[in-house]
Scaffold this motif. Structure first.
Motif, PDB file in Angstrom:
ATOM      1  N   VAL A 261       0.845  -1.332  -0.015  1.00 23.81           N
ATOM      2  CA  VAL A 261      -0.281   0.045  -0.006  1.00 23.81           C
ATOM      3  C   VAL A 261       0.807   1.320   0.098  1.00 23.81           C
ATOM      4  N   GLY A 262       1.881   1.238   0.759  1.00 22.15           N
ATOM      5  CA  GLY A 262       2.868   2.466   0.848  1.00 22.15           C
ATOM      6  C   GLY A 262       3.462   2.636  -0.380  1.00 22.15           C
ATOM      7  N   LEU A 263       3.768   1.434  -1.147  1.00 23.46           N
ATOM      8  CA  LEU A 263       4.474   1.783  -2.498  1.00 23.46           C
ATOM      9  C   LEU A 263       3.526   2.372  -3.341  1.00 23.46           C
ATOM     10  N   ALA A 264       2.359   1.774  -3.339  1.00 25.77           N
ATOM     11  CA  ALA A 264       1.408   2.461  -4.448  1.00 25.77           C
ATOM     12  C   ALA A 264       1.123   4.171  -3.916  1.00 25.77           C
ATOM     13  N   VAL A 265       0.968   4.158  -2.877  1.00 24.31           N
ATOM     14  CA  VAL A 265       0.696   5.565  -2.431  1.00 24.31           C
ATOM     15  C   VAL A 265       1.962   6.618  -2.729  1.00 24.31           C
ATOM     16  N   SER A 266       3.022   6.004  -2.641  1.00 26.46           N
ATOM     17  CA  SER A 266       4.265   6.671  -2.875  1.00 26.46           C
ATOM     18  C   SER A 266       4.429   6.995  -4.497  1.00 26.46           C
ATOM     19  N   VAL A 267       4.022   5.780  -5.391  1.00 28.03           N
ATOM     20  CA  VAL A 267       3.904   6.007  -6.733  1.00 28.03           C
ATOM     21  C   VAL A 267       2.870   6.984  -7.174  1.00 28.03           C
ATOM     22  N   LEU A 268       1.807   6.960  -6.471  1.00 27.89           N
ATOM     23  CA  LEU A 268       0.688   8.028  -6.751  1.00 27.89           C
ATOM     24  C   LEU A 268       1.206   9.489  -6.330  1.00 27.89           C
ATOM     25  N   GLN A 269       1.958   9.513  -5.556  1.00 30.19           N
ATOM     26  CA  GLN A 269       2.415  10.930  -4.778  1.00 30.19           C
ATOM     27  C   GLN A 269       3.189  11.296  -5.966  1.00 30.19           C
ATOM     28  N   GLN A 270       4.154  10.471  -6.212  1.00 32.25           N
ATOM     29  CA  GLN A 270       5.308  11.068  -7.323  1.00 32.25           C
ATOM     30  C   GLN A 270       4.517  11.227  -8.689  1.00 32.25           C
ATOM     31  N   GLU A 271       3.716  10.499  -9.099  1.00 30.32           N
ATOM     32  CA  GLU A 271       2.755  10.592 -10.310  1.00 30.32           C
ATOM     33  C   GLU A 271       2.058  11.889 -10.343  1.00 30.32           C
ATOM     34  N   LYS A 272       1.609  12.314  -9.192  1.00 30.32           N
ATOM     35  CA  LYS A 272       0.851  13.506  -8.908  1.00 30.32           C
ATOM     36  C   LYS A 272       1.859  14.917  -9.150  1.00 30.32           C
ATOM     37  N   GLN A 273       3.079  14.583  -8.421  1.00 28.81           N
ATOM     38  CA  GLN A 273       3.777  15.720  -8.595  1.00 28.81           C
ATOM     39  C   GLN A 273       4.220  16.048 -10.054  1.00 28.81           C
ATOM     40  N   LEU A 274       4.725  14.746 -10.653  1.00 25.14           N
ATOM     41  CA  LEU A 274       5.095  14.859 -12.347  1.00 25.14           C
ATOM     42  C   LEU A 274       3.938  15.362 -12.916  1.00 25.14           C
ATOM     43  N   SER A 275       2.701  14.858 -12.539  1.00 26.16           N
ATOM     44  CA  SER A 275       1.595  15.580 -13.551  1.00 26.16           C
ATOM     45  C   SER A 275       1.217  16.901 -13.317  1.00 26.16           C
ATOM     46  N   TYR A 276       1.558  17.294 -12.159  1.00 28.95           N
ATOM     47  CA  TYR A 276       1.385  18.431 -11.714  1.00 28.95           C
ATOM     48  C   TYR A 276       2.310  19.698 -12.343  1.00 28.95           C
ATOM     49  N   LYS A 277       3.641  19.170 -12.510  1.00 23.23           N
ATOM     50  CA  LYS A 277       4.761  20.041 -13.126  1.00 23.23           C
ATOM     51  C   LYS A 277       4.318  19.832 -14.743  1.00 23.23           C
ATOM     52  N   SER A 278       3.805  18.690 -15.237  1.00 20.31           N
ATOM     53  CA  SER A 278       3.452  18.656 -16.565  1.00 20.31           C
ATOM     54  C   SER A 278       2.225  19.791 -16.887  1.00 20.31           C
ATOM     55  N   TYR A 279       1.444  19.897 -15.839  1.00 18.94           N
ATOM     56  CA  TYR A 279       0.246  20.722 -16.169  1.00 18.94           C
ATOM     57  C   TYR A 279       0.639  22.100 -16.271  1.00 18.94           C
ATOM     58  N   GLN A 280       1.546  22.313 -15.180  1.00 18.74           N
ATOM     59  CA  GLN A 280       2.034  23.741 -15.225  1.00 18.74           C
ATOM     60  C   GLN A 280       2.733  24.276 -16.510  1.00 18.74           C
ATOM     61  N   THR A 281       3.559  23.194 -17.090  1.00 15.38           N
ATOM     62  CA  THR A 281       4.308  23.354 -18.345  1.00 15.38           C
ATOM     63  C   THR A 281       3.187  23.571 -19.425  1.00 15.38           C
ATOM     64  N   THR A 282       2.196  22.638 -19.491  1.00 17.62           N
ATOM     65  CA  THR A 282       1.105  22.618 -20.586  1.00 17.62           C
ATOM     66  C   THR A 282       0.277  23.950 -20.300  1.00 17.62           C
ATOM     67  N   PHE A 283       0.079  24.405 -19.278  1.00 18.46           N
ATOM     68  CA  PHE A 283      -0.739  25.528 -19.009  1.00 18.46           C
ATOM     69  C   PHE A 283      -0.008  26.908 -19.550  1.00 18.46           C
ATOM     70  N   GLY A 284       1.401  26.807 -18.989  1.00 12.18           N
ATOM     71  CA  GLY A 284       2.144  28.048 -19.574  1.00 12.18           C
ATOM     72  C   GLY A 284       2.184  27.976 -21.278  1.00 12.18           C
ATOM     73  N   LYS A 285       2.327  26.878 -22.058  1.00 13.29           N
ATOM     74  CA  LYS A 285       2.421  26.725 -23.316  1.00 13.29           C
ATOM     75  C   LYS A 285       0.817  27.164 -23.949  1.00 13.29           C
ATOM     76  N   THR A 286      -0.205  26.824 -23.175  1.00 11.03           N
ATOM     77  CA  THR A 286      -1.605  27.120 -23.667  1.00 11.03           C
ATOM     78  C   THR A 286      -1.601  28.679 -23.593  1.00 11.03           C
ATOM     79  N   ARG A 287      -1.101  29.233 -22.590  1.00 11.33           N
ATOM     80  CA  ARG A 287      -1.096  30.663 -22.442  1.00 11.33           C
ATOM     81  C   ARG A 287      -0.559  31.329 -23.425  1.00 11.33           C
TER      82      ARG A 287
END
Length: 693
Positions: free
Chosen positions: A30-56
């Motif tokens: 469970v901890g591994l799954a939560v850790s992967v989710l946390q990392q994926e959320k961090q990466l997804s958020y960084k990717s979303y910030q980059t995409t948001f800047g490109k959209t702007r």
């Protein structure tokens, strides 16, 4: 108490360890799954910030481009008007319609061209400077064979290629017919064609002495290249692209420029002005291209920016300084996605991510010839959790399968191994605690735990072992019964001669009387017992007060009577009283003397010394000879332990019983006995509590 408590836990440490291991595996999964989710959320958020800047950046760049300027200057059409052609406010003061390349570049940059399939394209607009005149510009292209020009002086206009135009606004309709008049007469077919579009009022077309409209201006250019690569330019079937540019004079708009104060430009009813353009071939009413009937692909509009927005993002465009409703407000469409578990989405939202709580919003200013516009773009980070929740929902089945596999493995081990180990341990512990004889073993049956695996083999071995133990205990019980019968018989046969000896040597001053009494006491102790060790341990002594010094002196004097020579006693001047059983104490001293007799160096004496303390009396018996092995110092007082095999000339029949009896008797009299290796030999110390006189 702590040791006992930990001892109880130790019995279950294997079970605790195994269960803790499975629990840790489940928690780690469970901890591994939560850790992967946390990392994926961090990466997804960084990717979303980059995409948001490109959209702007993409939106701002698009709106600063002439096509974006055109979309800003022309608000979205009202419902029902999107398919009809109407003028657009161009991002230019006017069009240089006389120059083919300039006008082509202008309309291409502005993006005002409306494509009508493969039949043609049109751009209809007005300049953003009111003082350029109340004109509507029509720029377009179509495909046609070599254009047929209108001859000078020909009254009929339908013998040449012509453009029919109409504009309806404010209750009035303007109509023109503009035939093609070539200005490059005599040019070969492989060369392009260029000419004027002379505009006539549609009502006057075909009448004698009809005059063209004065302010109507138009030009047309036909490419020299065929669209079909396999045809020659002079072939009659060669289709070429023709480009035209027309300026239409609109009297209503021109009059309004001088009647209104201040001048209102662009007109507020621009989207209500309807324009129709048709290109007609010679001698035919079937149009090569008609904006009213051919399907159109509209030009770029602000609503097209919605395709750039991600789900949840909001785009708001408003006139800078304007207090009214925004020009446009778009929300990114939510793409159809698989359903996600609300629990997983809530968990993902709670996972910590850097700068996740900082709102994503930007503000850009776009300048146009008619003012500036504010473009606000607002992001929605919830879309990160939603999209990640969909992925996590699919992955959660694998995590659930892993946890289920761990649970099944634990259940198999718990039921198939741990439970049987527990039963086996409990029954073995019960055997160890409660079995007293062969009959007690009958109730312990391990046959139900037998199987083909390792535990089953162990249970089978224990079952067979218990069966053998039952058999051995049964044989031991029979042997003990036989030994008891033997002791009964021996005691019975010895007691009668001893009674006769007591009659013969019954006088108090007869030295033999003491030894006969000791023999009777020994027979009484052993008579009726299953074994000698049990007999000695269960014996009862009659304690009395006696002078230990006088007692030891008599023992030393009478020692030769029992075969122990050269025994010397030092002490005995002052009476020292102790509580003891005289016969038992004499047995103790005699056993120690016999042991010293066997191990002393021939020709040396055995010494007995007496030491008296305030509360205890110590009797030390010393002989010169070999030392006792260090590992046997604590074992020589156990039943059956003897050093006889180490001596070549020792007595036969020694059972390792004498020192055992000495220890038992000393304990029953409240004393102790110990052995110690000293220089040149061995010393035995007998300690007895001192008694008042």
């Amino acid at each position: 108490m702590t040791r006992l408590r930990w001892a109880g836990v130790t019995r279950f440490r294997l079970r605790i360890l195994l269960r803790a291991a499975f629990l840790l595996l489940a928690l780690a999964t469970v901890g591994l799954a939560v850790s992967v989710l946390q990392q994926e959320k961090q990466l997804s958020y960084k990717s979303y910030q980059t995409t948001f800047g490109k959209t702007r950046d993409q939106i701002a760049t698009t709106l600063r481009h002439p096509s974006g300027q055109l979309a800003l200057l022309n608000p979205p059409a009202r419902e029902g008007k999107a398919a009809q052609l109407h003028p657009m406010l161009l991002p230019y003061a006017a069009l240089d319609f006389d120059d083919q390349f300039k006008v082509q570049q202008a309309v291409a940059m502005s993006g005002c061209m409306v494509q009508y399939g493969s039949r043609g394209a049109l751009c209809v607009g007005i300049g953003n400077n009111p003082w350029a005149g109340g004109f509507i510009y029509v720029v377009g292209s179509f495909a046609s064979t070599r254009l047929v020009p209108h001859p000078h002086g020909e009254r009929m206009l339908d013998q040449a290629h012509r453009v029919a135009l109409s504009v309806a606004l404010r209750g009035q309709t303007y109509r023109w017919i503009a035939p093609f008049e070539q200005t490059t007469e005599g040019a070969p077919a492989r060369a392009g064609m260029r000419g004027r579009l002379t505009g006539f009022n549609a009502l006057d077309a075909g009448r004698p002495n009809a005059r063209p409209v004065k302010e109507f201006r138009g030009w047309i250019w036909q490419s020299p290249r065929c669209e079909q690569a396999d045809l020659a330019p002079d072939d009659g079937a060669c289709v070429r692209n023709a480009f035209f540019s027309v300026r239409l004079p609109i009297g209503v708009l021109q009059d309004a420029l001088f009647d209104q104060k201040p001048v209102l430009w662009p007109p507020t009813d621009l989207d209500q002005m309807l324009v129709r353009v048709a290109v007609l071939p010679p001698a035919s009413a079937q149009a090569l291209f008609d904006s009213a009937t051919d399907p159109a692909t509209p030009a770029f509009a602000l609503a097209d920016l919605k395709a750039l927005l991600l789900p949840g993002e909001t785009l708001r465009i408003a006139k800078q300084g304007g207090a009214g409703a925004p020009l446009l407000e778009l929300v990114g469409a939510s793409a159809p996605e698989d359903e996600s578990w609300h629990l997983l989405t809530s968990l993902i939202r709670r996972l910590p991510v850097d700068d996740y709580d900082v709102p994503l919003a930007t503000l850009d200013t776009i300048s146009t010839p008619l003012g500036s516009y504010e473009v606000r773009l607002k992001g929605d980070v919830r879309s990160v959790s939603k999209s990640l929740g969909v992925v996590a929902t699919r992955v959660s089945w694998f995590v659930g399968a892993m946890l289920l596999a761990l649970l099944l493995a634990w259940l198999v081990i718990e039921v198939g191994i741990i439970r049987r180990i527990t039963i086996l341990t409990r029954r073995a512990d019960k055997v160890a605690r409660s079995v007293k004889g062969a009959g007690d073993l009958e109730q312990f049956d391990l046959s139900d735990l037998r199987s083909e695996d390792e535990l089953g083999v162990l249970a089978s071995c224990l079952h067979d072992l218990l069966r053998r133990v039952r058999e051995d205990v049964g044989r031991e019980a029979i042997r003990a019964e036989q030994e008891r019968d033997m002791w009964h018989a021996v005691g019975h046969e010895i007691m009668s001669p001893l009674q006769s000896l007591m009659v013969l040597h019954g006088a108090e001053n007869d030295p033999s009387s003491r030894y006969i009494n000791r023999m009777q006491q020994a027979i009484r102790i052993l008579y009726g017992s299953a074994s000698p060790s049990e007999a000695f341990q269960s014996s009862t002594l009659q304690l009395e007060t006696l002078d230990i010094g006088a007692f030891l002196a008599d023992v030393a004097v009478n020692a030769p009577c029992v075969g122990i020579t050269d025994v010397r006693f030092a002490g005995g001047g002052t009476p020292v009283m102790v509580k003891a059983d005289a016969y038992s104490l004499e047995d103790v001293v005699t056993h120690v003397l016999r042991n010293a007799q066997r191990h002393r160096t021939p020709g040396t004496a055995i010494t007995i010394t007496l030491g008296a303390g305030e509360t205890a009396v110590t009797v030390t018996l010393h002989n010169q000879g070999a030392h006792i092995a260090p590992e046997l110092l604590d074992k020589i007082f156990e039943y059956g332990v003897s050093g006889q095999h180490e001596l070549s000339g020792s007595e036969e029949g020694s059972r390792g019983q004498g020192l055992f009896v000495a220890k038992i008797y000393m304990a029953k009299m409240g004393g102790t006995i110990s052995a110690e290796n000293v220089d040149g030999g061995v010393s035995f110390a007998l300690t007895l509590p001192r008694s008042a006189a």
